[in-house]
Write a protein that holds these residues in place. Structure first.
Motif, short mmCIF file in Angstrom:
data_model
loop_
_atom_site.label_atom_id
_atom_site.label_comp_id
_atom_site.label_asym_id
_atom_site.label_seq_id
_atom_site.Cartn_x
_atom_site.Cartn_y
_atom_site.Cartn_z
N LEU A 34 0.84 -1.20 0.00
CA LEU A 34 0.00 0.00 0.00
C LEU A 34 0.87 1.25 0.00
O LEU A 34 0.61 2.20 -0.75
CB LEU A 34 -0.92 0.00 1.22
N ASN A 35 1.90 1.26 0.82
CA ASN A 35 2.82 2.41 0.86
C ASN A 35 3.50 2.61 -0.49
O ASN A 35 3.64 3.74 -0.97
CB ASN A 35 3.90 2.19 1.93
N ARG A 37 2.44 1.65 -3.51
CA ARG A 37 1.50 2.08 -4.55
C ARG A 37 1.15 3.56 -4.39
O ARG A 37 1.02 4.28 -5.38
CB ARG A 37 0.24 1.23 -4.50
N ARG A 38 0.98 3.99 -3.13
CA ARG A 38 0.60 5.38 -2.89
C ARG A 38 1.80 6.31 -2.92
O ARG A 38 1.65 7.53 -3.02
CB ARG A 38 -0.08 5.50 -1.52
N SER A 40 3.35 7.02 -0.48
CA SER A 40 3.03 7.85 0.68
C SER A 40 2.84 6.94 1.90
O SER A 40 2.40 5.80 1.78
CB SER A 40 1.74 8.64 0.43
N ASP A 181 -8.00 5.12 6.55
CA ASP A 181 -7.33 5.26 5.27
C ASP A 181 -5.82 5.33 5.47
O ASP A 181 -5.32 6.08 6.31
CB ASP A 181 -7.81 6.53 4.57
N GLY A 182 -5.09 4.54 4.68
CA GLY A 182 -3.64 4.48 4.81
C GLY A 182 -3.18 3.37 5.73
O GLY A 182 -1.99 3.10 5.83
N GLU A 252 -12.69 10.51 -0.69
CA GLU A 252 -11.66 10.56 -1.71
C GLU A 252 -12.14 11.24 -2.99
O GLU A 252 -11.34 11.64 -3.83
CB GLU A 252 -11.18 9.13 -2.03
N ASP A 258 -6.82 15.07 -0.81
CA ASP A 258 -5.37 14.93 -0.81
C ASP A 258 -4.71 15.94 0.11
O ASP A 258 -3.78 15.62 0.85
CB ASP A 258 -4.82 15.10 -2.23
#
Length: 272
Positions: A34-35, A37-38, A40, A181-182, A252, A258
């Motif tokens: 996940l990190n 792909r984002r 972030s 989220d995240g 989102e 963002d």
């Protein structure tokens, strides 16, 4: 090593152990992916990752020492009984090695990816510093009198403490943001499955040996399962009940999403 009395229980023990290993090991990957792909790490609490590294490092020291050291195994049997089985399996050592490596990867992602205004809190740094200072002092004490099993009990205490403390910053952060989220829910579901399997594995050994020494002789592994299960249930409730995913998708779609994510309250990671 003491012998197993029941082949089915032995097979169940091994199967549950490796099932826990697979679940717990895979549980690290969704967050890392996940990190990636984002590009972030906004939403991932940095205190959690730092405390988690200390926790898994302590767990690795405990597992590897008790599994490989004949001297420590001798001290264990002297304390709990010559017929008692060593409560650490090969899957425990394998998991610990994998956990330390993947947690280190998460820390490296924090260093290179967008992290908004988030940072590791001073409280987390203080907890980690105290833990390793205590471990170092106790190592030299054990080096003098060769009380290695006692030293492992210190690492067990550190591990259990980190297990309890590490989840709190992320849980508080989710509560303040009213969002998960995240934070990878797949990580939590796999961690929950591994915790249940780990507890059942210990039960198989205790039933076979007609003894509960396996539980209180390895209190760290027991508490690891119980505490993880408790917080996993909390995160599952946060994700699916309190802050369901449909609300996150809706947020989102707004232009402010963002910017809001990147301007997260800098005090969020200050809660331990």
């Amino acid at each position: 090593m003491s012998a197993w009395n029941s082949v089915p229980l032995h097979v169940s023990y091994e199967a549950l152990g490796w099932f826990a290993f697979v679940c717990w090991s895979i549980s690290f990957w969704p967050q890392v992916i996940l990190n990636f792909r984002r590009k972030s790490v906004v939403g991932l609490n940095f205190d959690f990752v730092l405390l988690n590294l200390t926790k898994h490092s302590s767990y690795l020291i405990y597992n590897a020492s008790l599994y490989f050291s004949s001297a420590i195994q001798k001290q264990y049997k002297h304390k709990y009984g010559e017929k008692e089985m060593i409560p650490v399996a090969a899957n425990d050592v394998a998991f610990s090695i994998h956990a330390v490596l993947l947690t280190a990867v998460s820390l490296s992602q924090i260093a290179i990816y967008d992290r908004g205004s988030q940072k590791v809190s001073k409280i987390a740094w203080a907890i980690v510093s105290v833990a390793w200072t205590v471990a170092t002092v106790c190592f030299f004490v054990a080096l003098h009198n060769h009380h290695w099993l006692w030293l492992l009990s210190i690492f067990t205490t550190i591990q259990v403490t980190m297990t309890v403390v590490k989840y709190i910053p992320q849980a508080v952060m989710n509560f303040k943001r009213k969002s998960t989220d995240g934070w990878s829910i797949e990580n939590i579901l796999l961690d929950f499955s591994g915790g249940v399997a780990n507890y059942l594995q210990m039960a198989m050994q205790s039933i076979d040996q007609s003894s509960w020494v396996n539980f209180y002789g390895n209190i760290g592994k027991l508490l690891l399962s119980l505490v993880s299960i408790f917080f996993d249930i909390l995160f599952i409730i946060q994700h699916y009940v309190l802050y369901p995913e449909r609300k996150q998708r809706k947020s989102e779609t707004t232009p402010e999403y963002d910017n809001a994510a990147k301007s997260s309250d800098p005090t969020l990671s200050q809660n331990v």
